[in-house]
Design a protein around this motif. Structure first.
Motif, short mmCIF file in Angstrom:
data_model
loop_
_atom_site.label_atom_id
_atom_site.label_comp_id
_atom_site.label_asym_id
_atom_site.label_seq_id
_atom_site.Cartn_x
_atom_site.Cartn_y
_atom_site.Cartn_z
N ALA A 118 0.85 -1.18 0.00
CA ALA A 118 0.00 0.00 0.00
C ALA A 118 0.89 1.24 0.00
CB ALA A 118 -0.90 -0.01 1.23
N PRO A 119 0.38 2.37 -0.43
CA PRO A 119 1.20 3.60 -0.41
C PRO A 119 1.67 3.89 1.01
CG PRO A 119 -0.84 3.95 -1.64
CD PRO A 119 -0.98 2.62 -0.97
N ASP A 120 2.95 4.25 1.16
CA ASP A 120 3.42 4.62 2.49
C ASP A 120 2.79 5.93 2.91
OD1 ASP A 120 5.29 6.97 1.86
OD2 ASP A 120 6.13 5.43 0.57
N VAL A 121 2.88 6.23 4.19
CA VAL A 121 2.17 7.39 4.74
C VAL A 121 2.68 8.70 4.14
CG1 VAL A 121 3.72 7.68 6.71
CG2 VAL A 121 1.34 8.42 6.89
N CYS A 122 3.95 8.75 3.76
CA CYS A 122 4.50 9.97 3.17
C CYS A 122 3.99 10.16 1.74
CB CYS A 122 6.02 9.94 3.20
SG CYS A 122 6.69 9.90 4.87
N ALA A 123 3.92 9.07 0.98
CA ALA A 123 3.36 9.16 -0.36
C ALA A 123 1.89 9.55 -0.30
CB ALA A 123 3.53 7.83 -1.09
N VAL A 126 1.59 13.25 0.21
CA VAL A 126 1.81 14.00 -1.04
C VAL A 126 0.56 13.93 -1.92
CG1 VAL A 126 3.18 14.12 -3.14
CG2 VAL A 126 4.30 13.66 -0.96
N VAL A 127 -0.01 12.73 -2.05
CA VAL A 127 -1.21 12.58 -2.89
C VAL A 127 -2.36 13.40 -2.33
CG1 VAL A 127 -2.94 10.93 -3.71
CG2 VAL A 127 -0.52 10.31 -3.74
N GLY A 128 -2.53 13.36 -1.00
CA GLY A 128 -3.61 14.13 -0.39
C GLY A 128 -3.47 15.62 -0.64
N LEU A 129 -2.27 16.14 -0.48
CA LEU A 129 -2.04 17.56 -0.75
C LEU A 129 -2.24 17.89 -2.23
CD1 LEU A 129 1.09 18.10 1.52
CD2 LEU A 129 -1.11 19.28 1.77
N ALA A 166 -8.95 13.57 -1.04
CA ALA A 166 -7.72 13.97 -0.34
C ALA A 166 -7.77 13.52 1.11
CB ALA A 166 -7.55 15.49 -0.42
N ASP A 167 -8.92 13.62 1.74
CA ASP A 167 -9.06 13.20 3.14
C ASP A 167 -8.70 11.73 3.32
OD1 ASP A 167 -9.62 15.46 4.52
OD2 ASP A 167 -11.73 15.03 4.87
N ILE A 168 -9.04 10.90 2.34
CA ILE A 168 -8.76 9.47 2.44
C ILE A 168 -7.27 9.22 2.55
CG2 ILE A 168 -8.93 7.25 1.22
CD1 ILE A 168 -11.55 8.25 0.01
N PHE A 169 -6.48 10.04 1.88
CA PHE A 169 -5.03 9.85 1.87
C PHE A 169 -4.33 10.55 3.04
CE2 PHE A 169 -6.15 8.79 -2.44
CZ PHE A 169 -5.22 7.82 -2.80
N ILE A 170 -5.07 11.31 3.82
CA ILE A 170 -4.46 12.05 4.93
C ILE A 170 -4.81 11.44 6.28
CG2 ILE A 170 -4.37 14.27 6.12
CD1 ILE A 170 -2.88 14.34 3.52
N TRP A 171 -6.09 11.41 6.62
CA TRP A 171 -6.46 11.07 8.01
C TRP A 171 -6.24 9.61 8.38
CZ3 TRP A 171 -5.85 15.58 9.23
CH2 TRP A 171 -6.56 16.67 8.76
N PRO A 172 -6.78 8.61 7.67
CA PRO A 172 -6.58 7.22 8.11
C PRO A 172 -5.12 6.79 8.21
CG PRO A 172 -8.38 7.34 6.53
CD PRO A 172 -7.70 8.68 6.51
N PRO A 173 -4.26 7.07 7.19
CA PRO A 173 -2.86 6.66 7.33
C PRO A 173 -2.15 7.32 8.50
CG PRO A 173 -3.38 7.17 5.04
CD PRO A 173 -4.53 7.65 5.85
N GLN A 174 -2.46 8.59 8.76
CA GLN A 174 -1.74 9.28 9.83
C GLN A 174 -2.22 8.84 11.20
OE1 GLN A 174 -1.05 13.46 9.47
NE2 GLN A 174 -0.75 13.38 7.28
N ILE A 175 -3.51 8.58 11.35
CA ILE A 175 -4.00 8.06 12.64
C ILE A 175 -3.37 6.70 12.92
CG2 ILE A 175 -6.03 7.25 13.88
CD1 ILE A 175 -7.64 9.37 12.39
N ALA A 227 -0.24 27.50 -2.92
CA ALA A 227 0.38 27.17 -1.63
C ALA A 227 0.23 25.69 -1.32
CB ALA A 227 -0.25 28.02 -0.52
N THR A 228 -0.93 25.12 -1.63
CA THR A 228 -1.15 23.69 -1.40
C THR A 228 -0.22 22.85 -2.26
OG1 THR A 228 -3.49 24.23 -1.04
CG2 THR A 228 -2.91 21.91 -1.22
N ALA A 229 -0.09 23.21 -3.53
CA ALA A 229 0.82 22.49 -4.42
C ALA A 229 2.26 22.59 -3.94
CB ALA A 229 0.68 23.03 -5.84
N LEU A 230 2.63 23.75 -3.42
CA LEU A 230 3.99 23.92 -2.91
C LEU A 230 4.24 23.00 -1.71
CD1 LEU A 230 6.70 25.41 -2.91
CD2 LEU A 230 5.64 27.17 -1.47
N PHE A 231 3.27 22.90 -0.81
CA PHE A 231 3.41 21.99 0.32
C PHE A 231 3.53 20.54 -0.16
CE2 PHE A 231 1.41 25.41 2.98
CZ PHE A 231 2.45 25.53 3.88
N ALA A 232 2.81 20.19 -1.23
CA ALA A 232 2.91 18.83 -1.77
C ALA A 232 4.33 18.57 -2.29
CB ALA A 232 1.88 18.63 -2.88
#
Length: 253
Positions: A118-123, A126-129, A166-175, A227-232
């Motif tokens: 599965a995609p690692d949490v860092c990837a 990036v996808v979420g951002l 985007a939320d799918i790629f941010i919240w569950p992996p980080q929790i 700004a969002t793209a830059l953070f990605a």
């Protein structure tokens, strides 16, 4: 209330196999072992990821402020004789998150079962951002291409769909990551600290979102999306460093 009812009804069936990890300290124990070096590095990696979480939350929760004001005042919400309430748009991303999460979970589980990963949490970060930036791009495109005072609402519907993905790629992996990296006697504390990053981002969203109110919407949306793209891009560049910290303290990458 419904969630509490489900928990009370099915906890014996679904949670009966859960056991305390070997070597885990009792919650009532007063012995608090010092953190090992690898644990400190892993938690440091989580802290760095949380900094990106603050940025994500700051930009995502514009939907409850600045973006909602745009929907209310500048979007054509008329469907026949019915005017769609602006607040209904706030539910689009949440609905997509609820409906699409099981699909992505099944997709990643199938991939793992076939020997993949599965995609690692860092990837995922990036996808979420990147998806969030895509949502802002759609909002801006609506204002740039409409040529009318009222922007067709399809642009905001499509943008909020990307917000939900985007939320799918941010919240569950980080929790999951926060739970995996936390030492047993600090699990609740570490997860609570991670949630603080969402709170900080929510507060910052009000500060950031108040600035462009009344300004040119196209320019404001392009700035927020940029700004969002830059953070990605920064998250992608920092991915090797983040993974080196995380992998030292957990098998979850």
């Amino acid at each position: 209330a419904f969630g509490a009812l489900l928990f009370a009804t099915f906890r014996r069936r679904w949670l009966s196999q859960l056991t305390r990890p070997v070597g885990a300290a009792s919650e009532s124990s007063t012995h608090k072992p010092p953190l090992a070096r690898h644990q400190r590095r892993a938690l440091g990696g989580l802290a760095l990821i949380s900094a990106f979480t603050v940025a994500y939350a700051t930009l995502f929760y514009q939907k409850g402020g600045f973006l909602n004001l745009l929907v209310q005042g500048r979007v054509d919400r008329q469907v026949g004789d019915f005017t769609v309430p602006a607040t209904w748009f706030l539910s689009i991303s949440t609905g997509i998150f609820i409906l699409a999460t099981p699909f992505f979970a099944a997709l990643w589980n199938r991939r793992i079962a076939r020997g993949g990963e599965a995609p690692d949490v860092c990837a995922s970060l990036v996808v979420g951002l990147a998806l969030l930036a895509g949502g802002y791009a759609l909002f801006a495109a609506g204002f740039g291409l409409a040529g009318e005072p009222a922007v067709p609402m399809i642009w905001f519907v499509a943008g909020y769909i990307l917000f939900g993905l985007a939320d799918i790629f941010i919240w569950p992996p980080q929790i999951a990551l926060a739970s995996a990296l936390a030492p047993p006697h600090l699990a609740s504390f570490v997860i609570g600290l991670w949630y603080v990053s969402i709170g900080v981002g929510s507060y910052a969203s009000g500060l950031v979102g108040g600035a462009p109110v009344g300004a040119d919407p196209l320019r404001a949306l392009a700035g927020l999306g940029g700004a969002t793209a830059l953070f990605a891009l920064v998250a992608w560049a920092a991915r090797p460093l983040l993974l080196s910290h995380i992998n030292e303290g957990s098998q979850i990458s």
